[in-house]
Motif scaffolding. Structure first.
Motif, PDB file in Angstrom:
ATOM      1  N   VAL A 670       0.786 100.797  68.207  1.00 14.35           N
ATOM      2  CA  VAL A 670       0.957  99.339  68.088  1.00 14.35           C
ATOM      3  C   VAL A 670       0.071  98.782  66.989  1.00 14.35           C
ATOM      4  O   VAL A 670       0.516  98.009  66.126  1.00 14.35           O
ATOM      5  N   LEU A 671      -1.204  99.161  66.992  1.00 12.85           N
ATOM      6  CA  LEU A 671      -2.135  98.630  65.999  1.00 12.85           C
ATOM      7  C   LEU A 671      -1.775  99.087  64.592  1.00 12.85           C
ATOM      8  O   LEU A 671      -1.932  98.330  63.623  1.00 12.85           O
ATOM      9  N   ALA A 672      -1.282 100.317  64.476  1.00  7.94           N
ATOM     10  CA  ALA A 672      -0.870 100.806  63.159  1.00  7.94           C
ATOM     11  C   ALA A 672       0.318 100.012  62.631  1.00  7.94           C
ATOM     12  O   ALA A 672       0.393  99.686  61.430  1.00  7.94           O
ATOM     13  N   MET A 673       1.258  99.666  63.502  1.00 10.74           N
ATOM     14  CA  MET A 673       2.423  98.899  63.064  1.00 10.74           C
ATOM     15  C   MET A 673       2.036  97.464  62.692  1.00 10.74           C
ATOM     16  O   MET A 673       2.561  96.889  61.742  1.00 10.74           O
ATOM     17  N   LEU A 674       1.086  96.870  63.432  1.00  7.64           N
ATOM     18  CA  LEU A 674       0.595  95.540  63.064  1.00  7.64           C
ATOM     19  C   LEU A 674      -0.030  95.563  61.679  1.00  7.64           C
ATOM     20  O   LEU A 674       0.197  94.662  60.859  1.00  7.64           O
ATOM     21  N   ARG A 676       0.584  97.694  59.292  1.00  7.16           N
ATOM     22  CA  ARG A 676       1.598  97.976  58.274  1.00  7.16           C
ATOM     23  C   ARG A 676       2.372  96.718  57.882  1.00  7.16           C
ATOM     24  O   ARG A 676       2.760  96.542  56.724  1.00  7.16           O
ATOM     25  N   HIS A 677       2.601  95.817  58.849  1.00  6.58           N
ATOM     26  CA  HIS A 677       3.356  94.583  58.565  1.00  6.58           C
ATOM     27  C   HIS A 677       2.447  93.381  58.316  1.00  6.58           C
ATOM     28  O   HIS A 677       2.947  92.255  58.208  1.00  6.58           O
ATOM     29  N   ASP A 678       1.143  93.629  58.266  1.00  3.04           N
ATOM     30  CA  ASP A 678       0.173  92.569  57.983  1.00  3.04           C
ATOM     31  C   ASP A 678       0.323  91.411  58.968  1.00  3.04           C
ATOM     32  O   ASP A 678       0.354  90.237  58.572  1.00  3.04           O
ATOM     33  N   VAL A 679       0.421  91.733  60.247  1.00  2.00           N
ATOM     34  CA  VAL A 679       0.551  90.725  61.295  1.00  2.00           C
ATOM     35  C   VAL A 679      -0.757  90.679  62.068  1.00  2.00           C
ATOM     36  O   VAL A 679      -1.216  91.718  62.561  1.00  2.00           O
ATOM     37  N   PRO A 680      -1.389  89.518  62.182  1.00  2.00           N
ATOM     38  CA  PRO A 680      -2.610  89.434  62.999  1.00  2.00           C
ATOM     39  C   PRO A 680      -2.327  89.862  64.435  1.00  2.00           C
ATOM     40  O   PRO A 680      -1.258  89.550  64.985  1.00  2.00           O
ATOM     41  N   ALA A 681      -3.292  90.531  65.032  1.00  2.79           N
ATOM     42  CA  ALA A 681      -3.067  91.052  66.387  1.00  2.79           C
ATOM     43  C   ALA A 681      -2.817  89.938  67.388  1.00  2.79           C
ATOM     44  O   ALA A 681      -2.053  90.115  68.352  1.00  2.79           O
ATOM     45  N   ASN A 682      -3.404  88.741  67.170  1.00  2.00           N
ATOM     46  CA  ASN A 682      -3.238  87.662  68.158  1.00  2.00           C
ATOM     47  C   ASN A 682      -1.881  86.982  68.055  1.00  2.00           C
ATOM     48  O   ASN A 682      -1.596  86.048  68.797  1.00  2.00           O
ATOM     49  N   ARG A 683      -1.030  87.409  67.115  1.00  2.86           N
ATOM     50  CA  ARG A 683       0.325  86.858  67.034  1.00  2.86           C
ATOM     51  C   ARG A 683       1.325  87.743  67.748  1.00  2.86           C
ATOM     52  O   ARG A 683       2.530  87.475  67.697  1.00  2.86           O
ATOM     53  N   LEU A 684       0.842  88.788  68.417  1.00  2.44           N
ATOM     54  CA  LEU A 684       1.708  89.661  69.224  1.00  2.44           C
ATOM     55  C   LEU A 684       1.335  89.502  70.684  1.00  2.44           C
ATOM     56  O   LEU A 684       0.164  89.590  71.055  1.00  2.44           O
ATOM     57  N   VAL A 685       2.358  89.253  71.521  1.00  2.00           N
ATOM     58  CA  VAL A 685       2.165  89.157  72.968  1.00  2.00           C
ATOM     59  C   VAL A 685       2.948  90.301  73.614  1.00  2.00           C
ATOM     60  O   VAL A 685       4.154  90.447  73.382  1.00  2.00           O
ATOM     61  N   LEU A 686       2.255  91.134  74.373  1.00  4.48           N
ATOM     62  CA  LEU A 686       2.914  92.219  75.111  1.00  4.48           C
ATOM     63  C   LEU A 686       3.110  91.771  76.547  1.00  4.48           C
ATOM     64  O   LEU A 686       2.144  91.445  77.242  1.00  4.48           O
ATOM     65  N   GLU A 706      -8.068  98.488  75.344  1.00  7.03           N
ATOM     66  CA  GLU A 706      -8.110  98.780  73.912  1.00  7.03           C
ATOM     67  C   GLU A 706      -7.274  97.781  73.120  1.00  7.03           C
ATOM     68  O   GLU A 706      -7.684  97.302  72.058  1.00  7.03           O
ATOM     69  N   LEU A 707      -6.091  97.420  73.649  1.00  6.58           N
ATOM     70  CA  LEU A 707      -5.239  96.462  72.958  1.00  6.58           C
ATOM     71  C   LEU A 707      -5.861  95.072  72.959  1.00  6.58           C
ATOM     72  O   LEU A 707      -5.859  94.371  71.951  1.00  6.58           O
ATOM     73  N   ARG A 708      -6.401  94.664  74.109  1.00  9.43           N
ATOM     74  CA  ARG A 708      -7.009  93.326  74.190  1.00  9.43           C
ATOM     75  C   ARG A 708      -8.222  93.223  73.255  1.00  9.43           C
ATOM     76  O   ARG A 708      -8.422  92.220  72.583  1.00  9.43           O
ATOM     77  N   THR A 709      -9.021  94.280  73.206  1.00 12.41           N
ATOM     78  CA  THR A 709     -10.188  94.272  72.319  1.00 12.41           C
ATOM     79  C   THR A 709      -9.775  94.101  70.866  1.00 12.41           C
ATOM     80  O   THR A 709     -10.461  93.440  70.084  1.00 12.41           O
ATOM     81  N   ALA A 710      -8.629  94.675  70.509  1.00 10.30           N
ATOM     82  CA  ALA A 710      -8.135  94.543  69.136  1.00 10.30           C
ATOM     83  C   ALA A 710      -7.570  93.160  68.859  1.00 10.30           C
ATOM     84  O   ALA A 710      -7.308  92.823  67.704  1.00 10.30           O
ATOM     85  N   GLY A 711      -7.351  92.346  69.904  1.00  6.56           N
ATOM     86  CA  GLY A 711      -6.850  90.989  69.703  1.00  6.56           C
ATOM     87  C   GLY A 711      -5.434  90.763  70.168  1.00  6.56           C
ATOM     88  O   GLY A 711      -4.922  89.638  70.101  1.00  6.56           O
ATOM     89  N   PRO A 733      -6.880  92.118  82.019  1.00  6.74           N
ATOM     90  CA  PRO A 733      -7.373  90.910  81.327  1.00  6.74           C
ATOM     91  C   PRO A 733      -6.261  90.233  80.536  1.00  6.74           C
ATOM     92  O   PRO A 733      -6.154  90.380  79.322  1.00  6.74           O
ATOM     93  N   VAL A 734      -5.389  89.465  81.204  1.00 11.74           N
ATOM     94  CA  VAL A 734      -4.221  88.879  80.559  1.00 11.74           C
ATOM     95  C   VAL A 734      -4.547  87.484  80.032  1.00 11.74           C
ATOM     96  O   VAL A 734      -5.591  86.894  80.327  1.00 11.74           O
TER      97      VAL A 734
END
Length: 841
Positions: A670-674, A676-686, A706-711, A733-734
Motif C-alpha cells: 500500500v505504501l509503495a503504491m501511494l 508511486r502515485h504521489d498521493v499523501p497517505a492521509n488521503r487514503l481511507v481503508l 503500521e498503516l496508521r503510523t504512516a498516515g 486505532p480508527v
C-alpha cells in the motif's frame, strides 16, 4: 643407519603405540622387536664360540679402547631431524667397524661394537626396551660385516694390515642390508606406514652417505696398508665433516619442505564446515606435523584428544590438572588477536625443545585451526538460525503447530504426488464461543487455552497427519492414509472428542466446544478448493448444531457458476476486467462532496457486470486476492489524482478484505503504491469490515498500526452489525465509523434504529471520530440523520456509483455540491469547501 631411530623411532613411538594402537599391531611390533633381540643374542653367542674355538691373543687394551672410542664418536655424530613421529638419524658407525675388521680380529670388533652401544645407551639414558633393541641390532650389523670378512678369509693384522677392497665393499653392503632388515619392519609396524615406503624413504641421500662412508674406509685402510704418509689420514675427518654437513643440510631442507607441505595440506583439510570434522582433523594432523605422542584441543566444555593415527576421546572437558613437563601449549587465537577460542596441547613423551622455526610453524598452525573452528562455529550458528527461521516460517509461534503456509505447501505436495497408501482429507476446526474466554479471562488465558487445544489435537492425530493453526481459534488437520472416505469422519470425531475434557486455566475449568468441517480431497482445485469445501462444511456443522459435517456438493452454495468464476479469476486480473466505480460521500448539511468510496465491479465477458457480493468470496478463496486488491487500489489512486488535477482534492475510501490484513506484505504494498502515485497517505481511507473477529484482530493489529503510523486513515464499515463492535474499536486505532444501511433505513420509523445511530454518534464524538451514514435514500432520512448529529452520508439520494470520469463530470457540473443545504446561509457558518470537521484531512 640410525641408532636413535631404533625401535619405534624414539620413546614417543613406543609409548604411543603401546597405549593407542590396536592389539594386533602391538603384538606384531613386539614380535619383530623380540626377533631382532633373539637374533642379536645368537650372533653374539656365535662369535663368542668362534673366539673360544680359534683363540687369538687379545689386542692391546689401548687398541680396544681406541676402537670403542671411535665407535662411540661415530655414532654420536649424527643428523638429528624430527619428522612426523619418528627421529630420523644417520650415523657413521660403519666406518670404524670396517676399519677395525682389517686391524682387529672379528670377535673383538663385535665385542667393541656391543660395548660402545651399551655406553651410548647409558649416556643418552634410553629406556630398557630401546637399549636392548639397539644393542641387538648393532650386534647383528657388526656381526654381518665380520662374517663377510671371515668368509673372504681376511685376517686382521695391526702391524701389517692388508687392503681387502672387495671384502670391504661387500661387508658395507651386508652391514646396510642387515640394518634395514632389522630396523625397517619395526619402524613400519610402529608408525603404521607402508613397508616399502619406509625402506625407500630419502634413498638418494642415503646412497650418497654410504658412498662417502666407503670412500672414508678405503682411504683409511689404503693409507695403513700401503704405508703411505700417515698425514693423509687427516683428510678422513675432513671428508666425514663435509659429508656430515652436506647431509645435515640436505635432510633438514628436505624435511622442512615436507613439513611445510604437510602443514599446508593440513590447513586445506581444515576447510570444513563441520566442527567435529575440523577438531578431529586438527588434532591428528598436529600430532603428525609436530611429532607429538598426543595432541589435544580444548574448547569451552569440549576436549578432543588424538594421536597421529586415530582420535582417542571427544567429549566434555576434564577437570583442570597440572600440565605434565613434556607438554607444550599454544592458545588458539585469531590473526588479529581479538578472539581466543581454545588451547592446543602437544605431548611429546619426553623433554623436547622446539626450534624457532617449529615454534613459528606451531603458531601458524594454531592460527589456522582457530580460523577453521570459528568458521565452523559460524556456519553451525548460521545453520541453526536458518533452521529456526525455516521452522518459524512454517509454524505458529503460539502453539508450535504448522501454520497456514506449511499446510498449503504440504497439501500441495499431496495433490502433486498422490500417495498410494490411501486418500486424504482436510478437517477444519473452529472453537465455539472462544471470544468469551478472551473477553472474560483476558488474552493470556485465551492463549493458554489455544496451546492446550493444540497439544490435544497433536496427540490425537495419527502418524502422517498434519495439524495446523490457521489463525485465531481456527485449526486444520490434514488426514492422510485413509483407506476409505468413511474413515475421515471417524478420525475427525476422535480428534474433536479429545477436546471434550475440561481445560484448567488460572484455577478455572473451561469446557471447550468445537465444530469441524470435513472435505475429502477433490480431483481438481488443489488446496484452496479443499479449504473452501472444509470451510463450508464447518459452517454447516455450526448452523445445524452438529459436531462434524462432511462436505456435500448438493449443499454447496458455491454453484457451478461460482466454480467457473474461480477458474477465470487469473484471466480477469491479467486483462483488467475488474473496474472501480465511485460513490460520493456528502456533507449532509451543505450537500458538498467531501470524499469518495471505491466500489469494485467485474465486467465479465459472458455474465455482464458482477457486484462484489457475487465474486468477492470467490476472489478471497482463490489466491488471487493480492492481485485483485492491487488492481482496485491502483485504479482508485489514479482516479483520485485526476480529480486533484481538476481542483477536487478528495480522499478516496477503499474496502479491504480481512484476508488482506493477514498478509504481512500488505502494508508495504500500500505504501509503495501511494509513493508511486504521489498521493499523501492521509488521503487514503481503508474501510475494514466490522465483522472482523477478535481472533483475527490478534493478527492484524500490527498491520493496521503500521498503516496508521504512516498516515493512512482507517474506517470501520457496517458498524453495529457485528457482535464485537466495542472490542474492535478498543483494539483498532480508527478514524471513522460508517453506520450500516439497515439502521439508516429505519431512522424515521424505528426508535431502536435511531437510538443506535445516536449512540454511535455520541461514541464517535467522545473518541474524536467522524461518522458516515450509508444508504441515504431520501430527504427525510437525511434530515433525521442530521438531527441525530450525523454530519456525512452516502446513498442514492445524492448519487449512484459512477466511473471515475463520470464522477469528475458530476463534480464539475455542480462545483462539488450534489444537494441543497439544510440551513440558511445567514444563520449557519459555512464549512470550508469540500472539507468537513474530523473527516479525513
Amino acid at each position: 643407519m640410525s641408532d636413535d631411530a631404533i625401535a619405534l623411532g624414539d620413546d614417543k613411538d613406543l609409548m604411543s603405540q603401546d597405549r593407542n594402537v590396536d592389539n594386533v599391531t602391538d603384538q606384531r611390533l613386539r614380535l619383530l622387536v623380540g626377533l631382532v633381540v633373539v637374533l642379536g643374542v645368537c650372533a653374539a653367542a656365535g662369535f663368542a664360540a668362534h673366539a673360544l674355538r680359534d683363540p687369538v691373543p687379545p689386542p692391546h687394551p689401548a687398541v680396544l679402547a681406541g676402537l670403542c672410542g671411535a665407535l662411540i664418536i661415530a655414532k654420536l655424530v649424527k643428523v638429528h631431524v624430527r619428522v612426523q613421529s619418528n627421529l630420523d638419524s644417520n650415523t657413521w658407525g660403519e666406518v670404524p667397524v670396517l676399519v677395525g675388521l682389517t686391524l682387529v680380529p672379528a670377535p673383538w670388533v663385535v665385542f667393541c661394537a656391543v660395548t660402545a652401544s651399551l655406553v651410548i645407551r647409558l649416556l643418552v639414558r634410553a629406556g630398557l626396551q630401546k637399549s636392548v633393541f639397539a644393542v641387538a641390532k648393532d650386534t647383528l650389523t657388526t656381526g654381518a660385516a665380520a662374517l663377510i670378512f671371515l668368509s673372504f678369509g681376511v685376517r686382521a693384522d695391526l702391524d701389517d694390515p692388508s687392503f681387502p677392497m672387495l671384502p670391504i665393499v661387500v661387508a658395507l653392503a651386508g652391514f646396510i642390508v642387515v640394518d634395514h632388515l632389522a630396523f625397517v619392519p619395526v619402524l613400519a609396524a610402529a608408525t603404521g606406514g607402508d613397508l616399502w615406503q619406509v625402506a625407500l624413504h630419502d634413498w638418494a641421500s642415503k646412497v650418497i652417505l654410504h658412498l662417502g662412508e666407503l670412500v672414508a674406509v678405503l682411504l683409511v685402510v689404503g693409507v695403513l696398508a700401503t704405508g703411505t704418509n700417515p698425514l693423509l689420514l687427516l683428510g678422513v675427518p675432513l671428508v666425514v665433516v663435509c659429508m656430515h654437513l652436506w647431509q645435515s643440510r640436505s635432510v633438514r631442507t628436505r624435511e622442512e619442505r615436507e613439513s611445510w607441505q604437510r602443514l599446508a595440506k593440513a590447513t586445506d583439510e581444515l576447510n570444513a564446515v563441520d566442527l567435529t570434522q575440523v577438531l578431529h582433523s586438527a588434532t591428528t594432523r598436529a600430532a603428525q606435523i609436530f611429532s607429538a605422542v598426543e595432541a589435544a584441543i580444548e574448547l569451552a566444555g569440549r576436549t578432543v584428544r588424538a594421536t597421529e593415527s586415530q582420535v582417542l576421546t571427544d567429549g566434555p572437558a576434564p577437570a583442570p590438572a597440572t600440565a605434565p613437563p613434556d607438554e607444550t601449549t599454544v592458545d588458539l587465537i585469531a590473526h588479529d588477536g581479538s578472539v581466543r577460542v581454545g588451547v592446543l596441547r602437544l605431548r611429546f613423551g619426553g623433554t623436547v625443545r622446539l626450534t624457532e622455526v617449529e615454534q613459528y610453524k606451531l603458531r601458524t598452525f594454531a592460527s589456522a585451526v582457530c580460523t577453521a573452528i570459528r568458521n565452523a562455529q559460524a556456519y553451525a550458528e548460521l545453520a541453526r538460525i536458518a533452521a529456526e527461521n525455516a521452522h518459524a516460517a512454517g509454524h505458529d509461534p503460539l502453539t508450535g503447530l504448522a501454520n497456514r503456509r506449511r499446510l498449503y505447501e504440504h497439501g500441495g505436495r499431496l495433490f502433486d504426488a498422490p500417495s498410494h497408501s490411501g486418500l486424504f482429507a482436510l478437517l477444519l476446526i473452529d472453537l465455539n464461543h472462544f471470544k468469551e474466554v478472551n473477553d472474560t479471562l483476558g488474552h493470556a488465558a485465551g492463549d493458554e487455552v489455544l496451546r492446550q487445544v493444540a497439544a490435544r489435537l497433536r496427540d490425537a492425530a495419527a502418524d502422517g497427519d498434519l495439524v495446523a493453526r490457521l489463525g485465531g481459534d481456527e485449526f486444520a488437520v490434514l488426514l492422510t492414509g485413509l483407506p476409505t472416505p468413511a474413515l475421515a469422519g471417524h478420525r475427525a470425531t476422535g480428534m474433536l472428542a479429545a477436546l471434550e475434557a475440561d481445560i484448567e486455566v488460572e484455577g478455572m475449568r473451561i469446557s471447550v466446544e468445537a465444530a469441524g468441517g470435513i472435505a475429502l480431497a477433490a480431483g481438481t482445485g488443489g488446496v484452496e478448493e479443499l479449504m473452501r469445501r472444509a470451510d463450508i462444511a464447518m459452517y454447516q456443522a455450526k448452523r445445524s448444531g452438529e459436531q462434524t459435517f462432511v462436505y456435500a456438493h448438493a449443499r454447496d452454495t458455491a454453484d457451478l457458476g461460482r466454480l467457473m468464476l474461480t477458474g477465470e479469476l487469473r484471466r480477469a486480473v491479467a486483462e483488467h476486467e475488474f473496474i472501480v466505480d465511485f460513490q460520493p460521500i456528502v456533507d449532509l448539511g451543505t450537500g458538498e462532496v467531501v470524499a469518495a468510496e471505491a466500489l469494485a465491479r467485474w465486467h465479465h465477458p459472458d455474465q455482464g457486470s458482477l457486484s462484489p457480493v457475487q465474486f468477492l468470496e470467490t476472489v478471497e478463496r482463490s489466491g488471487q486476492l493480492p492481485a485483485f486488491a492491487d488492481a482496485v487500489l491502483e485504479q482508485s489512486l489514479i482516479a483520485r489524482q485526476s480529480w486533484r488535477d481538476a481542483g477536487f482534492d478528495l480522499p478516496v475510501a477503499v474496502n479491504v478484505s480481512p484476508r488482506s490484513l493477514l498478509d504481512p506484505t500488505f502494508p508495504g504494498a500500500v505504501l509503495a503504491m501511494l509513493a508511486r502515485h504521489d498521493v499523501p497517505a492521509n488521503r487514503l481511507v481503508l474501510e475494514l469490515a466490522e465483522t472482523l473477529t477478535v481472533s483475527q484482530l490478534d493478527i492484524v493489529e500490527r498491520t493496521l498500526a503500521e498503516l496508521r503510523t504512516a498516515g493512512v486513515r482507517l474506517a470501520i464499515d457496517d458498524f453495529g452489525t457485528g457482535v464485537s463492535s466495542l472490542s474492535v474499536l478498543s483494539r483498532i486505532p480508527v478514524h471513522q465509523l460508517k453506520i450500516d444501511r439497515e439502521f439508516v433505513a429505519g431512522v424515521e420509523t424505528s426508535t431502536e434504529a435511531a437510538a443506535v445511530i445516536r449512540t454511535t454518534v455520541d461514541l464517535a464524538r467522545n473518541l474524536d471520530l467522524t461518522v458516515v451514514a450509508e444508504g441515504v435514500e431520501s430527504e427525510p432520512q437525511r434530515r433525521a440523520l442530521w438531527a441525530l448529529g450525523c454530519l456525512a452520508g452516502q446513498g442514492h439520494l445524492f448519487a449512484r456509483p459512477y466511473s471515475a470520469a463520470r464522477f469528475l463530470t458530476i463534480l464539475q457540473r455542480g462545483s462539488g455540491i450534489l444537494a441543497a443545504a439544510l440551513h440558511d446561509e445567514g444563520s449557519v457558518v459555512r464549512l470550508p469547501a469540500r472539507r468537513l470537521p474530523n473527516l479525513p484531512a
